[in-house]
Design a protein around this motif. Structure first.
Motif, PDB file in Angstrom:
ATOM      1  N   GLY A  93       5.571   0.807  12.463  1.00 32.94           N
ATOM      2  CA  GLY A  93       6.653   0.069  13.271  1.00 32.94           C
ATOM      3  C   GLY A  93       6.026  -1.609  13.379  1.00 32.94           C
ATOM      4  O   GLY A  93       6.720  -2.627  13.208  1.00 32.94           O
ATOM      5  N   LYS A  94       4.880  -1.500  13.780  1.00 37.62           N
ATOM      6  CA  LYS A  94       3.990  -2.770  13.978  1.00 37.62           C
ATOM      7  C   LYS A  94       3.791  -3.508  12.787  1.00 37.62           C
ATOM      8  O   LYS A  94       4.297  -4.890  12.803  1.00 37.62           O
ATOM      9  CB  LYS A  94       2.749  -2.561  14.686  1.00 37.62           C
ATOM     10  N   ALA A  95       3.547  -2.817  11.843  1.00 40.74           N
ATOM     11  CA  ALA A  95       3.115  -3.623  10.570  1.00 40.74           C
ATOM     12  C   ALA A  95       4.481  -3.846   9.898  1.00 40.74           C
ATOM     13  O   ALA A  95       4.723  -5.273   9.489  1.00 40.74           O
ATOM     14  CB  ALA A  95       2.540  -2.640   9.456  1.00 40.74           C
ATOM     15  N   TYR A 118       2.406 -12.213   7.146  1.00 37.84           N
ATOM     16  CA  TYR A 118       2.494 -11.308   6.284  1.00 37.84           C
ATOM     17  C   TYR A 118       0.926 -10.392   6.000  1.00 37.84           C
ATOM     18  O   TYR A 118       0.994  -9.505   5.698  1.00 37.84           O
ATOM     19  CB  TYR A 118       2.714 -11.809   4.851  1.00 37.84           C
ATOM     20  N   GLU A 119       0.113 -11.577   6.234  1.00 36.35           N
ATOM     21  CA  GLU A 119      -1.326 -10.820   5.926  1.00 36.35           C
ATOM     22  C   GLU A 119      -1.620  -9.972   7.290  1.00 36.35           C
ATOM     23  O   GLU A 119      -2.217  -8.820   7.173  1.00 36.35           O
ATOM     24  CB  GLU A 119      -2.250 -12.084   6.150  1.00 36.35           C
ATOM     25  N   LYS A 120      -1.091 -10.257   8.450  1.00 31.58           N
ATOM     26  CA  LYS A 120      -1.256  -9.322   9.476  1.00 31.58           C
ATOM     27  C   LYS A 120      -0.307  -7.946   9.115  1.00 31.58           C
ATOM     28  O   LYS A 120      -1.124  -7.060   9.229  1.00 31.58           O
ATOM     29  CB  LYS A 120      -0.503  -9.731  10.881  1.00 31.58           C
ATOM     30  N   GLY A 121       0.631  -7.885   8.545  1.00 35.23           N
ATOM     31  CA  GLY A 121       1.537  -6.707   8.198  1.00 35.23           C
ATOM     32  C   GLY A 121       0.656  -6.053   7.077  1.00 35.23           C
ATOM     33  O   GLY A 121       0.601  -4.877   7.024  1.00 35.23           O
ATOM     34  N   GLU A 126      -2.658  -1.645   5.218  1.00 38.53           N
ATOM     35  CA  GLU A 126      -3.989  -0.949   4.477  1.00 38.53           C
ATOM     36  C   GLU A 126      -4.487  -0.028   5.524  1.00 38.53           C
ATOM     37  O   GLU A 126      -5.145   1.456   5.338  1.00 38.53           O
ATOM     38  CB  GLU A 126      -4.695  -2.329   4.106  1.00 38.53           C
ATOM     39  N   ALA A 127      -4.577  -0.254   6.967  1.00 46.44           N
ATOM     40  CA  ALA A 127      -5.430   0.577   7.882  1.00 46.44           C
ATOM     41  C   ALA A 127      -4.475   1.842   8.014  1.00 46.44           C
ATOM     42  O   ALA A 127      -5.306   2.776   8.210  1.00 46.44           O
ATOM     43  CB  ALA A 127      -5.300  -0.174   9.142  1.00 46.44           C
ATOM     44  N   GLY A 128      -2.911   1.929   7.949  1.00 43.81           N
ATOM     45  CA  GLY A 128      -2.447   3.136   8.087  1.00 43.81           C
ATOM     46  C   GLY A 128      -2.024   3.788   6.885  1.00 43.81           C
ATOM     47  O   GLY A 128      -1.407   4.696   6.591  1.00 43.81           O
ATOM     48  N   ALA A 137       4.335  -6.262   1.536  1.00 46.48           N
ATOM     49  CA  ALA A 137       3.598  -7.500   2.027  1.00 46.48           C
ATOM     50  C   ALA A 137       2.840  -8.394   0.887  1.00 46.48           C
ATOM     51  O   ALA A 137       2.887  -9.453   1.034  1.00 46.48           O
ATOM     52  CB  ALA A 137       2.314  -6.841   2.927  1.00 46.48           C
ATOM     53  N   LEU A 138       2.308  -7.794  -0.113  1.00 45.96           N
ATOM     54  CA  LEU A 138       1.705  -8.277  -1.294  1.00 45.96           C
ATOM     55  C   LEU A 138       2.782  -9.266  -1.888  1.00 45.96           C
ATOM     56  O   LEU A 138       2.586 -10.311  -2.233  1.00 45.96           O
ATOM     57  CB  LEU A 138       1.069  -7.405  -2.202  1.00 45.96           C
TER      58      LEU A 138
END
Length: 689
Positions: A93-95, A118-121, A126-128, A137-138
């Motif tokens: 949800g945060k992403a 976008y980079e934060k998302g 990627e982390a999740g 995002a890309l």
């Protein structure tokens, strides 16, 4: 039109029978009303908690639906979902909240903020390991790079996303990404490669079997055909897509399709029907909130009215589009609107206003880095060629392995045949190794050639950038004035009123050319430093005399405090360039009635020369990048004097060639002092000659 992040760039009308605007708005509103009802029901349910991930996901879905209808709601819902996701530890949800916030800032024209979000998302995706969000995002990042004119950066992200989509089997994203790459080729007028990618998209769409996705592709393809001048193909594709969008009531894409149909009629010079479709698009657009999309629509209507001779309406629409472009910092839209306004004001014989818009058009055209975009596409072509070679080598390896397996199977029949197979297997492995080595070698060669190409083009890119940006504008303005005067569009008195401006432009061109030739000569390794005993005060006095007229125009006093014993060991021609550029810069940034002074301080082994002014000063951020190799910083002087940003780079290079250093000290609103050192003239230097 690019998918997902780049929404329709103009809007449409309905075919034959018009759909009522209220009906359209109602149909569009239903999904949002249903989502609001579902959210309200969840909030009223027993045991409700705002940390419920299903509840947060529903808010995010509503935020996405509000994007082109109520930007404020998009922002508030996204901020709320981010707060709730952080409280609930809901990583996905945060992403997704960051991506929705990025969409909001993208639509407002704040590309820097959008890229940051976008980079934060992307990082959270990627982390999740959220493959779908990573693709979104890309694709969003790529869209922002396109808006900024960074085609190479956009391609990098598109290709990264495309590789991920192919690995995960996401056919819909493969279709979207290939179509966006096709649109990049279309923007560079490389229609052969553009249509090649559209063929790939069609094959993927056939596998998907989704009529709406097919219609979206046909709309984009119709726009490309219109730009190519293939108007029959354009009309065929746009009519097919319109039928599908009307049937499914997809109003944003339907709007884009109708605007595209208006563009086709505009290119046919059928202004009546062009305005018909544009006007219907404008009506539908009243229910949408997308400034970027309105620009092409309004500019298209301006061109159609201009074609009908309605100059006043044309000017109103073009001016409105120009203001929106300025508001959201959309360079391409501002450029196109400036060109339209130039044509309108020239026809109205308002030459002063026409010239202003013509200069805006020239400046923006030059600022859009087409050369870098073409280089980016060349890199993509190189990559495609490498991938093709790799596929061919892999195919050859697979054939060799298949042959090997066949011989192994036969080897069970007889020992003699087995021995032969062993030999063939050994030879096949050696061949495979050789092929792998050849593949590696070819890859290395491609990388080396790529690096050489980038290195060789760096100097030419900088030269052409300066020539296009700082010489083409003044020369273009001069050409326009001369053309209007020679064609009788401008009276002699009007022409003579522009003489002071022309003289300033010519002086700027002369000074720029002098620096440009000196710098280019050094970059091409044609300039050799030839040091000798040099009297520095003579060079300073000559340049004070040379720049006296400029100083007099601003009532600036230029003072040389050098004594008669300032003798250095340096190349006099190169130091002459350094002195001239530093004094010229000081004059440029010093207001009227100021003072520019030149002095030299005697050190043990060298002289420290200082050029001080009482000008506007330089802030710390600008100072930190003045002498960087990649910097091409240029600003306007106190009387709007132009510069190339090349002078200080040239000074740094010349000083260092003469074994010196250069630096600056400045205080805002007090002034700046540029220092550089040169070796003292000594007996040992004379012996070196």
């Amino acid at each position: 039109m690019q998918h997902v992040t780049l929404l329709p760039t103009t809007f449409l009308l309905l075919f034959c029978c018009l759909l009522p605007i209220a009906d359209a708005a109602g149909a569009e509103e239903n999904p949002r009303k249903e989502l609001r009802s579902e959210i309200s029901a969840m909030e009223r349910s027993a045991g409700f908690t705002a940390k419920d991930t299903a509840y947060i996901s529903k808010i995010l879905t509503l935020a996405g639906e509000m994007r082109f209808y109520d930007a404020d709601s998009l922002l508030k819902l996204s901020e709320r979902s981010l707060t709730l996701s952080e409280a609930a530890g809901f990583l996905k949800g945060k992403a997704k909240s960051y991506l929705r916030l990025a969409d909001y800032h993208s639509d407002k024209g704040d590309s820097e903020k959008a890229i940051e979000l976008y980079e934060k998302g992307l990082a959270l995706s990627e982390a999740g390991n959220f493959g779908d969000l990573r693709l979104s995002a890309l694709n969003g990042l790529s869209g922002e790079y396109v808006y900024k004119g960074d085609i190479a950066g956009a391609l990098t992200k598109y290709l990264e996303a495309l590789e991920l989509a192919e690995q995960t089997g996401e056919l819909e994203m493969q279709s979207i990404l290939n179509e966006n790459i096709a649109n990049l080729y279309a923007e560079q007028k490389d229609y052969d490669h553009c249509l090649e990618y559209f063929q790939r998209v069609k094959r993927i769409n056939d596998k998907l079997g989704n009529d709406i996705i097919k219609a979206e592709t046909m709309s984009n393809l119709a726009s490309v055909y219109a730009d190519m001048g293939n108007l029959e193909y354009a009309m065929f594709n746009i009519n097919q897509s319109i039928d599908i969008f009307e049937e499914n009531r997809i109003f944003d894409w339907l709007a884009y399709a109708y605007e595209t149909k208006g563009k086709v009629y505009l290119k046919k010079f059928n202004y009546k029907w062009a305005l018909y479709w544009y006007s219907q698009a404008e009506m539908l657009h009243m229910n949408l909130e997308d400034d970027r999309s309105r620009i092409d629509l309004l500019n298209g209507m301006a061109e159609a009215h201009f074609g009908q001779g309605n100059d006043s309406l044309a000017s109103d629409y073009a001016t409105q589009a120009f203001r929106i472009s300025e508001k959201i910092r959309f360079t391409e839209g501002k450029r196109d609107c400036a060109q339209t306004l130039y044509r309108i004001h020239r026809k109205q014989e308002d030459y002063a206003t026409a010239l202003v818009y013509h200069e805006v058009f020239q400046k923006l055209s030059d600022s859009i880095s087409k050369r870098e975009n073409q280089q980016g596409l060349s890199l993509l072509k190189t990559r495609n060629e490498f991938e093709k070679q790799k596929e061919e080598l892999i195919e050859e390896n697979e054939k060799a392995l298949a042959e090997q397996k066949r011989f192994v199977w036969i080897g069970w029949v007889a020992l003699f045949i087995a021995l032969i197979i062993i030999y063939l297997v050994y030879r096949s492995k050696r061949l495979q190794k050789q092929l792998a080595e050849e593949l590696t070698t070819k890859k290395d060669i491609l990388e080396v050639r790529k690096a050489e190409l980038q290195a060789n083009n760096q100097t030419k890119t900088k030269l052409f950038s300066i020539i296009g940006h700082d010489l083409r504008g003044p020369i273009g303005a001069l050409q326009s004035l001369l053309t209007m005067y020679s064609e009788g569009d401008m009276k002699k008195e009007e022409f003579l009123s522009f003489i002071p401006k022309l003289k300033s432009d010519v002086d700027h061109i002369f000074f720029t050319l002098n620096n440009l030739l000196s710098w280019g000569y050094t970059q091409m390794e044609g300039a050799k430093t030839k040091p000798s005993n040099t009297i520095l005060e003579n060079i300073v006095q000559e340049n004070i005399n040379l720049l006296a007229e400029i100083a007099d125009q601003k009532s600036i006093r230029v003072v040389s405090e050098l004594q008669g014993n300032t003798e250095v060991w340096s190349d006099p021609n190169q130091i002459d360039i350094v002195i001239r550029n530093l004094i010229s810069n000081a004059l440029k940034f010093t207001p009227e009635n100021g003072i520019v002074s030149i002095r030299a301080e005697d050190k043990d082994t060298h002289w420290v020369i200082a050029v001080r002014d009482t000008g506007v000063g330089i802030d710390r951020v600008t100072m930190s990048r003045l002498f960087q190799d990649s910097s091409n910083t240029s600003t306007y002087g106190t009387n709007n004097e132009k510069g190339t940003g090349l002078g200080l780079s040239l000074c740094k290079e010349m000083v260092e060639k003469n074994n010196g250093k250069i630096w600056v000290d400045s205080t805002l609103r007090i002034g700046s002092t540029f220092y550089f050192t040169l070796p003292k003239a000594a007996q040992k230097y004379s012996e070196a000659v």
